[in-house]
Enzyme design. Structure first.
Site: not given
Ligand code: GCW
Length: 731
Positions: A194, A237, A318, A392, A414, A420
């Protein structure tokens, strides 16, 4: 005249580097290349490295000392062009590894006046000194892992220092500022990753446990060279299967490979695992059967992996299951798992990245609202893992308001190393600058313990005197030959690891270090490349999300611009939610006039952010919705300022490309060409971002482009029509 001189020196340098340039480099060796030094440096090093002596117990019973010694041999062989033997006698120029624990050759640490006690379990000392009348280099530590870190530090000193003779007067003492320095792999059990842009997962799960990829060892070496001491092997996840016996056998194998390098393994766990495996009737954290299940599971894991690190959990975020599914709090959930790990000294890392599906509240406020009231209610072996910003992993975000707001809970940073939201592995974006900006940002809180309460001082425990400290980086590592998908993305792994060891290090220093080991020790080349790196992240911010804009990326895959998206089910899935542009203006109002997210910050910052005139320009539209004709400090209107940023982003991307082309004769052909290709692609994508965003925002503002501004290459609809169903990284 100056120009002729420059051409002349470049030519001379190119001639000197010719033999090195002829070697085809593919990036596999990362920053551990140990290339042959030039004649002068070699002569100096030869005198300082006549033999490697390991003091104390025999190596056969000391796996970490063993890998330290063989790394020294590997490094010296490369840099000197000839082997340096292990020896049992001390002579002039010996490099001695000693823990002073059961010294046989070395006088006591008191005699040597070393005082290594305060180095802790992982620290080391490098010292040029005399032993038995001989001139030697001591690498001393309290443990064999400390020796390994010391060995890597010594090799780094040689590789990065242009004046190699300082090696004879070494006096360096270091220990890590943070205890847990971990990578988070978002790697799935089917080997997809991911948000991974560097091929498949390096964990060949299918082949494990019987078949080991040689790469695991090189992964361990690279991480140990930085001081990374933990790795979460699987995606947050998570799947329940990871905790079943066949998978734990695979995990055990990886733990055994990584152990000599001081790297513990951790697992991400799915909160509902026992329920989904059909072994309990609920996943309620207060249910006795559930509690027992997790305790037994922890016991089983520790029987296989006695030094297992612990669990990482993404819960009620999520769509992931969590304690709130049973009307329990995050603390109930975290503590139940923490208690299962506690008898084995395991750590529970609980993520604060939560936002609910059903809440109309500003997404930026939700983590704080949920976790702040829980301050003080977590078990002692819980670390709360907080993303650097409240939304994010954006190209730029103000620091998360939780930092400083939970004095009774250890918070772990973190970061996302994989890019991404910063152009995947295609765009050059040196994240050292982003990490430094976050770590050094002033929270505005006051403390008796430190004069300036920066984020670094919160996570290293100085402010709140936490005993548990840590940092996590979402890995950018994959099966790609160059590990990270691009040569320059290796620098992000490097900078993360080194900052995890010492969050006070400067991004520039780390860039220089990385370049010296990865490309060349030539100071002119180092500064040329590090100048590029230092401007690269700002370029991305400018062409993607200037002035505090955020989350304008394409739906799902996050590739390219899509600020127009407005039709997704949940409001905060839509870019329009984040920029709030309308005919009158643009930006998310987070002052008391809007969501009042600024009230979550310290009073000092809240005051600063309340007024657009005192809000730092880089966060302006993060905190304020302002009219298009709002007057910026530059004298331009907000609309024109925005256009200017997009243009400068594109110009910077072009500049990066031009600078790199000028270095062609100084860099090995393959890596030069590979980076050049990416920079060309980056420039195209920068133009795409600029044009698509300008076309869209103009359709909203209705304002003209000032004379001289380039008209977007295509009509807005053509940008809107672009689809990327097969973009990488969706896991
Ligand atoms: O930024 C988002 C990402 C997801 C990710 C989530 C997270 C692993 O698009 O892919 O899931 O954050 O940090 O949990």
């Amino acid at each position: 005249m100056a120009a002729i001189f420059k051409i002349f020196t470049t030519l001379i340098l190119a001639l000197m580097l010719l033999p090195a340039l002829a070697v085809e480099e593919d990036g596999y060796e990362l920053w551990l290349r140990y290339r042959l030094l030039d004649h002068t440096a070699r002569t100096v090093l030869q005198l300082q490295a006549t033999a490697i002596v390991v003091d104390g117990e025999p190596l056969s019973a000391r796996p970490s000392a063993q890998v330290a010694a063989s790394e020294l041999q590997r490094g010296l062989q490369g840099m000197l062009g000839k082997p340096v033997a292990l020896d049992s006698k001390i002579k002039d120029g010996a490099v001695i590894l000693t823990t002073l624990a059961t010294p046989s050759l070395i006088p006591s640490s008191a005699e040597l006046r070393l005082s290594i006690d305060n180095l802790g379990k992982e620290g080391y000392l490098l010292r040029s000194t005399r032993v038995q009348g001989h001139r030697v280099t001591l690498i001393a530590a309290n443990t064999d892992i400390g020796l390994l870190y010391g060995a890597f530090a010594w090799l780094r000193t040689i590789q990065t220092r242009s004046a190699a003779n300082a090696l004879s007067t070494l006096d360096l003492r270091e220990s890590p500022a943070l205890q847990l320095r971990v990578l988070n792999h978002w790697d799935n059990l089917d080997r997809s990753v991911e948000r991974g842009y560097a091929g498949e997962s390096i964990w060949n799960w299918w082949a494990l446990p019987g078949i080991h990829d040689r790469r695991y060892v090189d992964y361990a070496r690279a991480n140990a060279s930085l001081g990374i001491n933990g790795t979460v092997l699987n995606n947050v996840n998570a799947k329940p299967e990871i905790l079943t016996a066949p998978w734990l056998a695979k995990v055990q194998t990886l733990a055994e490979v990584l152990r000599p390098y001081g790297i513990k393994v951790y697992l991400s766990v799915r909160f509902s695992t026992p329920l989904e495996l059909g072994e309990t009737r609920t996943a309620d954290p207060l249910d006795p059967a559930v509690i027992t299940w997790w305790q037994k599971k922890a016991d089983e894991i520790y029987r296989l992996i006695p030094d297992f690190g612990g669990f990482l959990v993404k819960a009620n975020s999520e769509g992931q299951p969590g304690p709130q599914d049973y009307q329990r709090s995050h603390a109930d959930g975290a503590n139940m798992l923490a208690q299962a790990l506690a008898p084995h000294q395991g750590i529970l890392m609980w993520r604060a990245f939560v936002y609910a599906d059903d809440k109309p509240t500003d997404r930026a406020k939700q983590a704080y609202e949920q976790f702040k009231p829980l301050d003080g209610s977590f078990a002692p072996n819980v670390l709360l893992q907080v993303k650097n910003g409240a939304i994010d992993f954006q190209p730029r975000e103000p620091a998360h308001p939780l930092f400083g707001a939970m004095p009774k809970t250890p918070l772990m940073m973190e970061f996302q190393i994989t890019k991404e939201y910063l152009g995947f592995a295609t765009h050059m974006a040196y994240l050292g600058s982003l990490f430094e900006e976050v770590l050094q940002s002033n929270t505005g809180w006051h403390s008796e313990n430190v004069s300036l309460v920066t984020i670094a001082k919160i996570i290293d425990g100085s402010v709140h005197k936490n005993t548990l400290t840590g940092i996590a980086g979402v890995a950018n590592i994959g099966s790609a030959r160059n590990w990270s998908g691009s040569h320059f993305d290796q620098a992000n792994w490097y900078a993360y690891g080194r900052l995890a060891w010492n969050p006070q290090t400067s991004a520039r220093v780390l860039a220089n270090e990385w370049i010296a080991q990865t490309f060349s020790r030539d100071p002119a080349l180092i500064s040329a490349i590090s100048d590029m790196m230092m401007l690269s992240r700002e370029a991305v911010v400018n062409y993607m999300t200037p002035l505090g804009l955020h989350h304008l990326m394409g739906t799902g895959h996050h590739h390219g611009p899509a600020p127009w998206v407005a039709d997704l089910k949940r409001p905060e899935w839509n870019p329009v939610y984040y920029h709030q542009a309308d005919r009158q203006g643009i930006g998310f109002e987070r002052s008391a006039l809007g969501s009042d997210a600024i009230a979550q910050y310290s009073p000092v910052l809240a005051r600063l952010y309340a007024d657009p005139h005192t809000t730092p320009e880089k966060y302006l539209l993060w905190f304020h919705h302002l009219p298009w004709d709002y007057l910026m400090p530059s004298g331009r209107s907000l609309w024109v300022e925005l256009l200017t940023h997009y243009d400068s982003g594109v110009a910077q991307a072009a500049d990066l490309q031009a600078r790199w082309m000028r270095l062609q004769t100084l860099i090995d052909a393959r890596r030069h060409a590979e980076v050049a290709e990416l920079l060309a692609q980056q420039l195209q994508e920068a133009n795409w971002w600029r044009d698509a965003c300008i076309a869209y925002f103009q359709s909203i503002s209705g304002l003209p482009l000032p004379a001289g501004t380039k008209v977007p290459a295509l009509p807005l609809d053509e940008y809107k029509a672009r689809q990327f169903p097969f973009a990488p990284g969706r896991g």
